[in-house]
Design a protein around this motif. Structure first.
Motif, short mmCIF file in Angstrom:
data_model
loop_
_atom_site.label_atom_id
_atom_site.label_comp_id
_atom_site.label_asym_id
_atom_site.label_seq_id
_atom_site.Cartn_x
_atom_site.Cartn_y
_atom_site.Cartn_z
N SER A 233 4.32 -38.90 10.97
CA SER A 233 5.36 -39.92 10.90
C SER A 233 6.37 -39.70 12.01
CB SER A 233 6.06 -39.85 9.54
OG SER A 233 6.82 -38.66 9.42
N THR A 234 7.11 -40.75 12.35
CA THR A 234 8.16 -40.63 13.35
C THR A 234 9.20 -39.61 12.91
OG1 THR A 234 7.84 -42.99 13.81
CG2 THR A 234 9.76 -41.93 14.80
N THR A 235 9.53 -39.65 11.63
CA THR A 235 10.51 -38.71 11.08
C THR A 235 10.05 -37.26 11.24
OG1 THR A 235 11.26 -40.34 9.46
CG2 THR A 235 11.79 -38.04 9.01
N ALA A 236 8.76 -37.03 11.04
CA ALA A 236 8.22 -35.67 11.18
C ALA A 236 8.29 -35.20 12.63
CB ALA A 236 6.79 -35.62 10.68
N ILE A 237 7.97 -36.10 13.57
CA ILE A 237 8.05 -35.75 14.99
C ILE A 237 9.48 -35.39 15.37
CG2 ILE A 237 7.82 -36.62 17.35
CD1 ILE A 237 5.13 -36.20 16.14
N LEU A 238 10.44 -36.19 14.91
CA LEU A 238 11.85 -35.92 15.21
C LEU A 238 12.28 -34.60 14.59
CD1 LEU A 238 13.38 -39.48 14.66
CD2 LEU A 238 12.93 -38.34 16.83
N ARG A 241 10.94 -31.62 16.60
CA ARG A 241 11.60 -31.39 17.90
C ARG A 241 13.02 -30.85 17.70
NH1 ARG A 241 12.96 -29.34 21.34
NH2 ARG A 241 13.07 -29.83 23.57
N ILE A 242 13.73 -31.39 16.71
CA ILE A 242 15.08 -30.89 16.44
C ILE A 242 15.03 -29.45 15.95
CG2 ILE A 242 17.07 -31.16 14.88
CD1 ILE A 242 16.58 -34.21 15.06
N THR A 243 14.03 -29.14 15.13
CA THR A 243 13.88 -27.77 14.64
C THR A 243 13.59 -26.82 15.79
OG1 THR A 243 13.06 -28.53 12.49
CG2 THR A 243 12.56 -26.26 13.11
N ALA A 244 12.71 -27.22 16.71
CA ALA A 244 12.38 -26.37 17.87
C ALA A 244 13.62 -26.09 18.71
CB ALA A 244 11.30 -27.05 18.71
N GLU A 245 14.46 -27.12 18.92
CA GLU A 245 15.68 -26.92 19.70
C GLU A 245 16.66 -26.04 18.93
OE1 GLU A 245 18.09 -27.52 23.17
OE2 GLU A 245 15.96 -27.70 22.70
N ALA A 246 16.72 -26.23 17.62
CA ALA A 246 17.61 -25.41 16.80
C ALA A 246 17.24 -23.93 16.91
CB ALA A 246 17.55 -25.87 15.34
N ILE A 247 15.96 -23.64 16.85
CA ILE A 247 15.50 -22.25 16.95
C ILE A 247 15.86 -21.66 18.31
CG2 ILE A 247 13.45 -20.78 17.06
CD1 ILE A 247 12.19 -22.58 14.93
N THR A 248 15.68 -22.46 19.37
CA THR A 248 16.04 -21.99 20.71
C THR A 248 17.53 -21.69 20.80
OG1 THR A 248 14.25 -23.22 21.78
CG2 THR A 248 16.13 -22.65 23.15
N LEU A 249 18.35 -22.57 20.27
CA LEU A 249 19.81 -22.37 20.31
C LEU A 249 20.24 -21.18 19.46
CD1 LEU A 249 20.98 -26.10 20.11
CD2 LEU A 249 20.98 -24.62 22.12
N LEU A 250 19.61 -21.00 18.33
CA LEU A 250 19.93 -19.86 17.46
C LEU A 250 19.57 -18.55 18.13
CD1 LEU A 250 18.70 -21.33 14.06
CD2 LEU A 250 21.07 -20.64 14.56
N LEU A 264 23.26 -31.07 17.03
CA LEU A 264 21.97 -31.65 16.66
C LEU A 264 22.12 -32.85 15.73
CD1 LEU A 264 19.85 -28.39 16.23
CD2 LEU A 264 19.82 -30.00 18.13
N GLY A 265 23.36 -33.29 15.54
CA GLY A 265 23.57 -34.54 14.82
C GLY A 265 23.85 -34.42 13.33
N PHE A 266 24.15 -33.21 12.86
CA PHE A 266 24.44 -33.03 11.43
C PHE A 266 25.95 -33.00 11.22
CE2 PHE A 266 20.24 -31.34 12.13
CZ PHE A 266 19.52 -31.77 11.03
N GLU A 267 26.41 -33.82 10.29
CA GLU A 267 27.85 -33.93 10.05
C GLU A 267 28.41 -32.64 9.46
OE1 GLU A 267 31.02 -37.02 7.94
OE2 GLU A 267 28.86 -37.30 7.72
N TYR A 268 27.61 -32.01 8.61
CA TYR A 268 28.06 -30.78 7.96
C TYR A 268 27.02 -29.68 8.14
CZ TYR A 268 31.27 -34.04 5.68
OH TYR A 268 32.20 -35.00 5.43
N ALA A 269 27.50 -28.43 8.23
CA ALA A 269 26.60 -27.30 8.44
C ALA A 269 25.62 -27.13 7.29
CB ALA A 269 27.42 -26.02 8.64
N ASN A 270 26.05 -27.44 6.07
CA ASN A 270 25.13 -27.26 4.92
C ASN A 270 24.00 -28.28 4.97
OD1 ASN A 270 27.20 -29.21 4.24
ND2 ASN A 270 26.36 -29.23 2.17
N TYR A 271 24.25 -29.48 5.54
CA TYR A 271 23.17 -30.45 5.72
C TYR A 271 22.12 -29.88 6.67
CZ TYR A 271 26.17 -34.13 3.67
OH TYR A 271 26.95 -34.88 2.85
N PHE A 272 22.60 -29.27 7.75
CA PHE A 272 21.70 -28.65 8.72
C PHE A 272 20.92 -27.51 8.09
CE2 PHE A 272 21.36 -25.08 11.85
CZ PHE A 272 20.31 -25.58 12.58
#
Length: 290
Positions: A233-238, A241-250, A264-272
């Motif tokens: 799904s498009t949602t899964a692809i997104l 990719r966001i998870t991969a970037e998150a891991i790199t940044l972490l 990465l577009g999350f309003e709150y840290a707990n959502y992320f």
């Protein structure tokens, strides 16, 4: 190993700023790892000797003759293991290659994709051919030829095509249909949002609807095309990719988890954190500590 956005040495930085291109033959001494980080340029390296490339979360051992490709999206560092290491390097900016008519295809080349193997071991015949390319580039680049930048772009394409021919044909078999064109455009726009390098420039496109709007198509059409071509799904692809970037940044920055969530577009840290736990099975702190 923490990463930063790594700038070239002052001389190279000046050349890239003025022209956006540099070709050279190199002889370097044994040394420890260079600074680990993303660069603001593409690199094509013909490596002759024994070295290691610390490439994102991998270590690539280049023992022999290799052709190596790197772009600005993936952090890396080089480590020279042999006493006498030689080779060629071709460094260029995205601005330099914009005149290429096939720039879009160039950027989609598996050689510059995040999941691509960036290193090619060369046999004597391949080494001879590519060495001739690099030698010719150096000779022509030192001439007064008025259109030598165009000539250098042509040789960059030739080197890339030589490498593409080293890949099994099945890697490049693509059906030419409307769905593929839509998904190709979608993936290109997605990748252009990365890497995230500035806390003041968060992710702009976050949902399938955002991409559909930019592509001027209905979101259902985009979703069907992505499912047809990728099986996801498009949602899964997104999310991937966001998870991969998150891991790199972490792993490679000292940004706080809250800052990473925001970029990465999350309003709150707990959502992320909830999103990250769902996609990886771990909390963000796991990747910060490993």
């Amino acid at each position: 190993m923490k990463a930063t956005v790594e700038f070239p040495n002052p001389a190279l930085k000046s050349i890239l700023k003025q022209r956006g291109f540099k070709i050279s033959w190199n002889k370097v001494k044994k040394s420890g790892p260079s600074a680990f980080g993303r660069r603001h340029f593409y690199l094509i390296l013909l490596s002759i000797g024994n070295s290691k490339i610390h490439y994102d979360d991998r270590v690539i051992h280049l023992d022999g003759v290799y052709l190596f490709f790197a772009n600005s999206r993936i952090p890396y560092a080089t480590e020279i293991l042999s006493e006498k290491h030689t080779g060629y390097s071709c460094v260029f900016t995205e601005e330099f290659i914009k005149p290429l008519e096939r720039l879009e295809n160039f950027q989609k080349s598996p050689l510059f994709q995040l999941n691509s193997n960036p290193a090619f071991k060369l046999n004597p015949e391949q080494q001879s051919k590519l060495t001739e390319f690099f030698d010719t580039m150096i000779a022509r680049d030192s001439s007064e030829y008025l259109y030598k930048d165009d000539l250098m772009r042509t040789y960059i394409e030739l080197i890339i095509h030589e490498a593409l021919q080293m890949r099994p044909a099945e890697h490049f078999i693509q059906s030419k249909n409307a769905s593929l064109r839509i998904v190709t455009q979608f993936m290109d726009i997605l990748e252009r949002q990365f890497p995230i390098e500035n806390l003041s420039e968060p992710l702009k496109l976050k949902t399938a609807q955002d991409y559909a709007t930019l592509l001027s198509i209905h979101v259902n059409y985009l979703n069907r095309a992505v499912r047809e071509i990728t099986g996801k799904s498009t949602t899964a692809i997104l999310a991937e990719r966001i998870t991969a970037e998150a891991i790199t940044l972490l792993r490679h920055t000292d940004w706080s988890i809250s800052d990473i969530a925001y970029t990465l577009g999350f309003e709150y840290a707990n959502y992320f954190s909830n999103f990250f736990k769902k996609t990886t099975g771990n909390i963000p702190k796991f990747y910060r500590d490993h």
